[in-house]
Design a protein around this motif. Structure first.
Motif, short mmCIF file in Angstrom:
data_model
loop_
_atom_site.label_atom_id
_atom_site.label_comp_id
_atom_site.label_asym_id
_atom_site.label_seq_id
_atom_site.Cartn_x
_atom_site.Cartn_y
_atom_site.Cartn_z
N SER A 136 0.86 -1.18 0.00
CA SER A 136 0.00 0.00 0.00
C SER A 136 0.90 1.23 0.00
CB SER A 136 -0.94 0.03 1.22
OG SER A 136 -0.20 0.22 2.40
N PHE A 137 0.30 2.39 -0.29
CA PHE A 137 1.04 3.64 -0.21
C PHE A 137 0.06 4.76 0.09
CE2 PHE A 137 -0.09 2.90 -4.59
CZ PHE A 137 -0.49 4.13 -5.08
N THR A 138 0.58 5.88 0.55
CA THR A 138 -0.24 7.01 0.96
C THR A 138 0.16 8.26 0.19
OG1 THR A 138 -0.37 6.05 3.17
CG2 THR A 138 -0.99 8.37 2.96
N ILE A 139 -0.86 8.97 -0.31
CA ILE A 139 -0.65 10.26 -0.96
C ILE A 139 -1.65 11.23 -0.35
CG2 ILE A 139 -0.75 11.56 -3.12
CD1 ILE A 139 -0.11 8.95 -4.60
N ASN A 140 -1.14 12.35 0.18
CA ASN A 140 -2.00 13.36 0.82
C ASN A 140 -2.96 12.73 1.83
OD1 ASN A 140 -0.81 15.39 -0.71
ND2 ASN A 140 -2.28 15.16 -2.36
N ASP A 141 -2.44 11.90 2.70
CA ASP A 141 -3.20 11.24 3.77
C ASP A 141 -4.26 10.26 3.28
OD1 ASP A 141 -1.76 12.54 5.79
OD2 ASP A 141 -3.08 14.29 5.69
N LYS A 142 -4.23 9.90 2.00
CA LYS A 142 -5.16 8.90 1.47
C LYS A 142 -4.38 7.63 1.16
CE LYS A 142 -8.58 7.89 -1.99
NZ LYS A 142 -9.24 8.29 -3.23
N GLU A 143 -4.85 6.51 1.70
CA GLU A 143 -4.16 5.24 1.50
C GLU A 143 -4.70 4.53 0.27
OE1 GLU A 143 -2.63 1.41 4.00
OE2 GLU A 143 -4.52 2.31 4.61
N PHE A 144 -3.79 3.97 -0.51
CA PHE A 144 -4.11 3.20 -1.70
C PHE A 144 -3.60 1.78 -1.50
CE2 PHE A 144 -3.70 7.58 -2.89
CZ PHE A 144 -4.74 7.80 -3.78
N LEU A 145 -4.49 0.81 -1.62
CA LEU A 145 -4.11 -0.59 -1.47
C LEU A 145 -3.72 -1.15 -2.83
CD1 LEU A 145 -6.91 -1.82 0.92
CD2 LEU A 145 -4.59 -1.13 1.50
N GLY A 149 16.89 0.19 -11.13
CA GLY A 149 17.60 1.34 -11.67
C GLY A 149 18.84 1.53 -10.83
N PRO A 150 19.64 2.54 -11.17
CA PRO A 150 20.82 2.80 -10.34
C PRO A 150 20.39 3.23 -8.93
CG PRO A 150 20.59 4.46 -12.07
CD PRO A 150 19.51 3.45 -12.27
N ASP A 151 20.72 2.42 -7.95
CA ASP A 151 20.42 2.71 -6.54
C ASP A 151 18.92 2.80 -6.23
OD1 ASP A 151 22.25 2.63 -4.55
OD2 ASP A 151 22.45 4.80 -4.35
N CYS A 152 18.07 2.17 -7.05
CA CYS A 152 16.64 2.23 -6.76
C CYS A 152 15.92 1.02 -7.36
CB CYS A 152 16.02 3.53 -7.26
SG CYS A 152 16.22 3.79 -9.01
N LEU A 153 14.70 0.82 -6.87
CA LEU A 153 13.81 -0.22 -7.38
C LEU A 153 12.55 0.46 -7.90
CD1 LEU A 153 13.93 -2.72 -4.40
CD2 LEU A 153 14.83 -3.14 -6.67
N TYR A 154 11.98 -0.05 -8.97
CA TYR A 154 10.73 0.46 -9.52
C TYR A 154 9.68 -0.64 -9.47
CZ TYR A 154 13.35 4.39 -11.47
OH TYR A 154 14.13 5.49 -11.62
N PHE A 155 8.45 -0.25 -9.17
CA PHE A 155 7.33 -1.18 -9.15
C PHE A 155 6.18 -0.57 -9.93
CE2 PHE A 155 9.72 -1.96 -5.31
CZ PHE A 155 9.74 -3.35 -5.21
N LYS A 156 5.69 -1.30 -10.91
CA LYS A 156 4.47 -0.91 -11.62
C LYS A 156 3.34 -1.67 -10.96
CE LYS A 156 2.38 -0.56 -16.18
NZ LYS A 156 2.59 -0.85 -17.62
N VAL A 157 2.39 -0.94 -10.38
CA VAL A 157 1.33 -1.55 -9.57
C VAL A 157 -0.04 -1.08 -10.03
CG1 VAL A 157 2.87 -1.76 -7.58
CG2 VAL A 157 1.39 0.24 -7.78
N ILE A 158 -1.04 -1.87 -9.67
CA ILE A 158 -2.45 -1.52 -9.91
C ILE A 158 -3.16 -1.52 -8.56
CG2 ILE A 158 -4.59 -2.23 -11.01
CD1 ILE A 158 -2.87 -3.45 -13.24
N ASP A 159 -3.95 -0.49 -8.31
CA ASP A 159 -4.68 -0.42 -7.04
C ASP A 159 -6.07 -1.02 -7.17
OD1 ASP A 159 -6.30 1.52 -8.23
OD2 ASP A 159 -5.70 3.14 -6.90
N ASN A 160 -6.86 -0.97 -6.11
CA ASN A 160 -8.20 -1.54 -6.10
C ASN A 160 -9.15 -0.87 -7.07
OD1 ASN A 160 -7.55 -3.48 -4.24
ND2 ASN A 160 -8.26 -2.32 -2.49
#
Length: 67
Positions: A12-21, A31-42
């Motif tokens: 899950s993640f939060t944007i402007n106090d709204k949680e997305f599952l 990527g260099p020094d990072c991970l990327y995730f392509k996700v779909i929410d509910n």
């Protein structure tokens, strides 16, 4: 979600106090020094989340509203 390593994958993640599952992780890549995730929410919206390992920071890189 963390198992044997920290921040293994997002559930899950939060944007402007709204949680997305996260319903599905569609893709993951490094990527260099990072991970990327392509996700779909509910709501079937698509996001690309970036995790910077050096800064221990998550960022929203892309958003596409479902049609």
């Amino acid at each position: 979600y963390s198992d044997y390593k920290v921040n293994q994958r997002p559930i899950s993640f939060t944007i402007n106090d709204k949680e997305f599952l996260i319903k599905e992780i569609v893709d993951q890549w490094y990527g260099p020094d990072c991970l990327y995730f392509k996700v779909i929410d509910n709501n079937k919206h698509t996001y690309v989340l970036k995790y910077s390992q050096a800064q221990d920071l998550w960022e929203l890189e892309f958003f596409e509203k479902s049609k």
